[in-house]
Design a protein around this motif. Structure first.
Motif, PDB file in Angstrom:
ATOM      1  N   VAL A 187       0.843  -1.194   0.000  1.00  0.00           N
ATOM      2  CA  VAL A 187       0.000   0.000   0.000  1.00  0.00           C
ATOM      3  C   VAL A 187       0.880   1.247   0.000  1.00  0.00           C
ATOM      4  O   VAL A 187       1.787   1.385   0.822  1.00  0.00           O
ATOM      5  CB  VAL A 187      -0.934   0.014   1.222  1.00  0.00           C
ATOM      6  CG1 VAL A 187      -1.721   1.317   1.282  1.00  0.00           C
ATOM      7  CG2 VAL A 187      -1.862  -1.187   1.195  1.00  0.00           C
ATOM      8  N   GLY A 188       0.605   2.176  -0.929  1.00  0.00           N
ATOM      9  CA  GLY A 188       1.360   3.415  -1.006  1.00  0.00           C
ATOM     10  C   GLY A 188       2.403   3.450  -2.107  1.00  0.00           C
ATOM     11  O   GLY A 188       2.960   4.513  -2.410  1.00  0.00           O
ATOM     12  N   ILE A 189       2.688   2.304  -2.712  1.00  0.00           N
ATOM     13  CA  ILE A 189       3.669   2.274  -3.812  1.00  0.00           C
ATOM     14  C   ILE A 189       3.050   2.937  -5.039  1.00  0.00           C
ATOM     15  O   ILE A 189       1.950   2.558  -5.468  1.00  0.00           O
ATOM     16  CB  ILE A 189       4.093   0.834  -4.136  1.00  0.00           C
ATOM     17  CG1 ILE A 189       4.831   0.232  -2.942  1.00  0.00           C
ATOM     18  CG2 ILE A 189       4.974   0.787  -5.374  1.00  0.00           C
ATOM     19  CD1 ILE A 189       5.239  -1.218  -3.120  1.00  0.00           C
ATOM     20  N   PRO A 190       3.700   3.929  -5.625  1.00  0.00           N
ATOM     21  CA  PRO A 190       3.097   4.656  -6.753  1.00  0.00           C
ATOM     22  C   PRO A 190       3.072   3.828  -8.035  1.00  0.00           C
ATOM     23  O   PRO A 190       3.854   2.884  -8.206  1.00  0.00           O
ATOM     24  CB  PRO A 190       4.030   5.870  -6.909  1.00  0.00           C
ATOM     25  CG  PRO A 190       5.351   5.392  -6.416  1.00  0.00           C
ATOM     26  CD  PRO A 190       5.039   4.455  -5.290  1.00  0.00           C
ATOM     27  N   ASP A 191       2.152   4.180  -8.915  1.00  0.00           N
ATOM     28  CA  ASP A 191       2.142   3.581 -10.251  1.00  0.00           C
ATOM     29  C   ASP A 191       3.276   4.192 -11.069  1.00  0.00           C
ATOM     30  O   ASP A 191       3.419   5.416 -11.128  1.00  0.00           O
ATOM     31  CB  ASP A 191       0.797   3.843 -10.946  1.00  0.00           C
ATOM     32  CG  ASP A 191      -0.346   3.104 -10.265  1.00  0.00           C
ATOM     33  OD1 ASP A 191      -0.099   2.006  -9.737  1.00  0.00           O
ATOM     34  OD2 ASP A 191      -1.472   3.642 -10.248  1.00  0.00           O
ATOM     35  N   VAL A 192       4.073   3.348 -11.674  1.00  0.00           N
ATOM     36  CA  VAL A 192       5.228   3.825 -12.448  1.00  0.00           C
ATOM     37  C   VAL A 192       5.137   3.298 -13.878  1.00  0.00           C
ATOM     38  O   VAL A 192       4.452   2.316 -14.154  1.00  0.00           O
ATOM     39  CB  VAL A 192       6.553   3.375 -11.795  1.00  0.00           C
ATOM     40  CG1 VAL A 192       6.745   4.042 -10.449  1.00  0.00           C
ATOM     41  CG2 VAL A 192       6.628   1.868 -11.654  1.00  0.00           C
ATOM     42  N   ASP A 193       5.833   3.987 -14.771  1.00  0.00           N
ATOM     43  CA  ASP A 193       5.826   3.593 -16.179  1.00  0.00           C
ATOM     44  C   ASP A 193       6.859   2.511 -16.493  1.00  0.00           C
ATOM     45  O   ASP A 193       6.709   1.768 -17.466  1.00  0.00           O
ATOM     46  CB  ASP A 193       6.117   4.824 -17.056  1.00  0.00           C
ATOM     47  CG  ASP A 193       5.055   5.904 -16.879  1.00  0.00           C
ATOM     48  OD1 ASP A 193       3.878   5.546 -16.669  1.00  0.00           O
ATOM     49  OD2 ASP A 193       5.404   7.097 -16.943  1.00  0.00           O
ATOM     50  N   THR A 194       7.907   2.428 -15.694  1.00  0.00           N
ATOM     51  CA  THR A 194       8.952   1.432 -15.928  1.00  0.00           C
ATOM     52  C   THR A 194       8.381   0.037 -15.745  1.00  0.00           C
ATOM     53  O   THR A 194       7.706  -0.250 -14.752  1.00  0.00           O
ATOM     54  CB  THR A 194      10.124   1.639 -14.947  1.00  0.00           C
ATOM     55  OG1 THR A 194      10.617   2.973 -15.098  1.00  0.00           O
ATOM     56  CG2 THR A 194      11.242   0.660 -15.222  1.00  0.00           C
ATOM     57  N   ASP A 195       8.667  -0.844 -16.703  1.00  0.00           N
ATOM     58  CA  ASP A 195       8.118  -2.195 -16.696  1.00  0.00           C
ATOM     59  C   ASP A 195       9.090  -3.149 -15.991  1.00  0.00           C
ATOM     60  O   ASP A 195      10.155  -3.463 -16.501  1.00  0.00           O
ATOM     61  CB  ASP A 195       7.869  -2.666 -18.131  1.00  0.00           C
ATOM     62  CG  ASP A 195       7.203  -4.035 -18.187  1.00  0.00           C
ATOM     63  OD1 ASP A 195       6.697  -4.475 -17.136  1.00  0.00           O
ATOM     64  OD2 ASP A 195       7.222  -4.660 -19.266  1.00  0.00           O
ATOM     65  N   PHE A 196       8.715  -3.604 -14.807  1.00  0.00           N
ATOM     66  CA  PHE A 196       9.519  -4.563 -14.047  1.00  0.00           C
ATOM     67  C   PHE A 196       9.065  -6.001 -14.268  1.00  0.00           C
ATOM     68  O   PHE A 196       9.803  -6.938 -13.967  1.00  0.00           O
ATOM     69  CB  PHE A 196       9.431  -4.261 -12.550  1.00  0.00           C
ATOM     70  CG  PHE A 196      10.130  -3.006 -12.112  1.00  0.00           C
ATOM     71  CD1 PHE A 196      11.440  -3.040 -11.685  1.00  0.00           C
ATOM     72  CD2 PHE A 196       9.471  -1.787 -12.119  1.00  0.00           C
ATOM     73  CE1 PHE A 196      12.094  -1.887 -11.256  1.00  0.00           C
ATOM     74  CE2 PHE A 196      10.110  -0.627 -11.693  1.00  0.00           C
ATOM     75  CZ  PHE A 196      11.424  -0.672 -11.267  1.00  0.00           C
ATOM     76  N   ALA A 197       7.852  -6.191 -14.746  1.00  0.00           N
ATOM     77  CA  ALA A 197       7.222  -7.511 -14.763  1.00  0.00           C
ATOM     78  C   ALA A 197       8.062  -8.523 -15.537  1.00  0.00           C
ATOM     79  O   ALA A 197       8.413  -8.305 -16.705  1.00  0.00           O
ATOM     80  CB  ALA A 197       5.824  -7.408 -15.368  1.00  0.00           C
ATOM     81  N   GLY A 198       8.385  -9.637 -14.873  1.00  0.00           N
ATOM     82  CA  GLY A 198       9.102 -10.720 -15.528  1.00  0.00           C
ATOM     83  C   GLY A 198      10.563 -10.441 -15.823  1.00  0.00           C
ATOM     84  O   GLY A 198      11.203 -11.214 -16.537  1.00  0.00           O
ATOM     85  N   ARG A 199      11.114  -9.356 -15.292  1.00  0.00           N
ATOM     86  CA  ARG A 199      12.508  -8.989 -15.587  1.00  0.00           C
ATOM     87  C   ARG A 199      13.346  -8.963 -14.313  1.00  0.00           C
ATOM     88  O   ARG A 199      12.823  -8.858 -13.214  1.00  0.00           O
ATOM     89  CB  ARG A 199      12.561  -7.605 -16.257  1.00  0.00           C
ATOM     90  CG  ARG A 199      11.815  -7.505 -17.567  1.00  0.00           C
ATOM     91  CD  ARG A 199      11.869  -6.083 -18.104  1.00  0.00           C
ATOM     92  NE  ARG A 199      13.245  -5.669 -18.402  1.00  0.00           N
ATOM     93  CZ  ARG A 199      13.580  -4.430 -18.770  1.00  0.00           C
ATOM     94  NH1 ARG A 199      12.649  -3.487 -18.826  1.00  0.00           N
ATOM     95  NH2 ARG A 199      14.837  -4.144 -19.042  1.00  0.00           N
ATOM     96  N   HIS A 200      14.666  -9.026 -14.505  1.00  0.00           N
ATOM     97  CA  HIS A 200      15.577  -8.794 -13.396  1.00  0.00           C
ATOM     98  C   HIS A 200      15.677  -7.290 -13.151  1.00  0.00           C
ATOM     99  O   HIS A 200      15.475  -6.485 -14.062  1.00  0.00           O
ATOM    100  CB  HIS A 200      16.969  -9.337 -13.723  1.00  0.00           C
ATOM    101  CG  HIS A 200      17.053 -10.824 -13.725  1.00  0.00           C
ATOM    102  ND1 HIS A 200      18.241 -11.506 -13.619  1.00  0.00           N
ATOM    103  CD2 HIS A 200      16.084 -11.784 -13.817  1.00  0.00           C
ATOM    104  CE1 HIS A 200      18.016 -12.796 -13.646  1.00  0.00           C
ATOM    105  NE2 HIS A 200      16.711 -12.992 -13.788  1.00  0.00           N
ATOM    106  N   CYS A 201      16.022  -6.923 -11.918  1.00  0.00           N
ATOM    107  CA  CYS A 201      16.200  -5.508 -11.569  1.00  0.00           C
ATOM    108  C   CYS A 201      17.525  -5.354 -10.842  1.00  0.00           C
ATOM    109  O   CYS A 201      17.801  -6.075  -9.873  1.00  0.00           O
ATOM    110  CB  CYS A 201      15.040  -5.038 -10.686  1.00  0.00           C
ATOM    111  SG  CYS A 201      15.256  -3.350 -10.045  1.00  0.00           S
ATOM    112  N   LEU A 202      18.358  -4.433 -11.309  1.00  0.00           N
ATOM    113  CA  LEU A 202      19.638  -4.138 -10.662  1.00  0.00           C
ATOM    114  C   LEU A 202      19.516  -2.797  -9.950  1.00  0.00           C
ATOM    115  O   LEU A 202      19.302  -1.764 -10.582  1.00  0.00           O
ATOM    116  CB  LEU A 202      20.757  -4.083 -11.700  1.00  0.00           C
ATOM    117  CG  LEU A 202      22.153  -3.729 -11.164  1.00  0.00           C
ATOM    118  CD1 LEU A 202      22.679  -4.829 -10.253  1.00  0.00           C
ATOM    119  CD2 LEU A 202      23.128  -3.486 -12.309  1.00  0.00           C
ATOM    120  N   ILE A 203      19.626  -2.811  -8.613  1.00  0.00           N
ATOM    121  CA  ILE A 203      19.527  -1.599  -7.801  1.00  0.00           C
ATOM    122  C   ILE A 203      20.923  -1.220  -7.325  1.00  0.00           C
ATOM    123  O   ILE A 203      21.607  -2.024  -6.680  1.00  0.00           O
ATOM    124  CB  ILE A 203      18.594  -1.814  -6.603  1.00  0.00           C
ATOM    125  CG1 ILE A 203      17.173  -2.115  -7.100  1.00  0.00           C
ATOM    126  CG2 ILE A 203      18.590  -0.604  -5.687  1.00  0.00           C
ATOM    127  CD1 ILE A 203      16.194  -2.448  -5.988  1.00  0.00           C
TER     128      ILE A 203
END
Length: 411
Positions: A187-203
């Motif tokens: 709850v509270g996480i904003p809607d973003v345009d970046t597509d994370f679905a099904g991908r790896h994420c490097l932070i």
């Protein structure tokens, strides 16, 4: 490497017991371990490290200097650090002063905040033992650390770990009560345009060993093409490594203007009450941004966002993973990092320190063997084909003709 034309002077230890500085009013003898340089002042160490020049003296106001701050000052090649507050308060064994002293940087500790009024920006100052002089007048006095005194202070500080651990546990429970909906339900996480679905994420966070680890991860980035998320200065780290971040998350206090305008989606970390101090800066740059109100740290909300938006794996570089690292950040908010890691633990791969675990070194013998194997394979391919055999016959005829011409020349 220090610029040869710089007016800043760092007087190193010499065999001679004392030396004289030209142009002094009384031409008084100065100890050989004195340090002279241009003063740069800022109450925020991170901000000062980004603008100070090599050989200058940093005047800061930093209780318990953490390792990240120490590393940033070492990278800036400062001549000395004068701290208005205690660099090691004794609450826990913070790592920054040890980093500075090991790098040969003079550290004068706990001189008092009055130094910000007594010394002006750009003034030429001198440090003798623990005394700070400007125009031959004493303006501050503190304790000058060396390797032995830092080691003793760190040993004494370890006795405070139990108290800090209890406080850390209490802060963790308090955060869990306040942010349970964010942690459990997103709850509270904003809607973003970046597509994370099904991908790896490097932070990427500009934390411990981030440069080395990012370099080792180049083959992984090239193969998997993960979503690249820079946390504040981590966005600059990505750009410096040759990448363009897909998203920038944070308070926006250390990401550069050029990086903020690189085209990445920007998410500004706001306080739990909705205030976002970094938002006006982003808006002045003409960059559209979303806000994410949360009591967590910026690296935490980046992980929570990637997890909630469907990333299959989260690879973290430069983030905080151990209790000492949590405490070394010097704020209760690091309790959120502990809980965030529990929340996304099934997807999280911590790449911090991977550069020390594995370095790909190709021996010369292996390279030579590879070249010889390639030559042998080419020779076999040529010999097995009709075109190859014809080519070999032509080469043989040319060689016979060459030998015949040489023999005629000497006969």
């Amino acid at each position: 490497m220090r610029r040869p034309w710089s007016l800043n002077v760092k007087i190193e230890k010499m065999r001679l017991p004392t030396l004289r500085l030209p142009g002094r009013r009384n031409d008084r003898e100065v100890p050989a371990d004195a340090v002279v340089g241009i003063a740069r002042l800022d109450r925020r160490t991170k901000r000062l490290a980004s603008r100070i020049n090599p050989g200058e003296i940093a005047i800061i106001n930093h209780m318990d200097i953490d390792r990240v701050a120490g590393d940033s000052l070492v990278a800036a090649e400062v001549a000395a650090v004068i701290n208005a507050k205690p660099s090691i308060s004794g609450r826990y064994p913070n790592l920054g002063p040890e980093v500075l002293v090991k790098a040969g940087i003079a550290v004068v500790d706990d001189v008092g905040e009055e130094i910000f009024d007594a010394v002006r920006e750009g003034a030429l100052i001198r440090i003798e033992d623990g005394v700070v002089y400007a125009d031959d007048e004493e303006v501050a006095r503190g304790r000058r650390y060396d390797a032995e005194s830092v080691a003793q202070a760190m040993l004494d500080a370890r006795e405070g770990l139990s108290v800090q651990l209890e406080a850390f546990a209490a802060n963790t429970m308090e955060y869990l009560k306040r942010e349970r909906e964010l942690l459990l339900d997103g709850v509270g996480i904003p809607d973003v345009d970046t597509d994370f679905a099904g991908r790896h994420c490097l932070i990427v966070v500009r934390g411990y060993d981030y440069k080395e680890d990012l370099e080792v991860l180049r083959p992984y980035i090239r193969e998997f093409k993960p979503v690249l998320v820079g946390v504040d200065g981590g966005a600059d780290a990505l750009v410096e490594a040759g990448y363009t971040p897909d998203m920038i998350v944070g308070d926006m206090d250390s990401a550069s203007d050029d990086v903020l305008k690189c085209g990445a989606e920007v998410v500004v970390h706001a306080y739990a009450d909705g205030r976002a101090p970094g938002l006006p800066r982003v808006e002045r740059l003409g960059v559209a941004a979303k806000t994410f109100p949360a009591a967590a740290t910026s690296e935490d909300i980046a992980m929570l966002m990637a997890d909630e938006k469907g990333a299959t794996m989260i690879v973290a570089v430069g983030t905080h993973a151990t209790l000492v690292e949590f405490l070394d950040k010097g704020r209760a908010g690091m309790a959120s990092t502990f809980l965030t890691r529990l929340r996304v633990g099934g997807k999280l791969v911590d790449a911090k320190g991977v550069s020390r675990l594995y370095k790909q070194n190709v021996p010369v013998s292996a390279m030579l063997l590879l070249v010889l194997s390639a030559i042998a394979a080419m020779a076999a391919a040529i010999g097995a084909s009709t075109v190859g055999l014809t080519f070999l016959e032509i080469v043989a005829d040319w060689w016979d003709g060459l030998i015949f011409q040489i023999q005629r020349l000497f006969s």
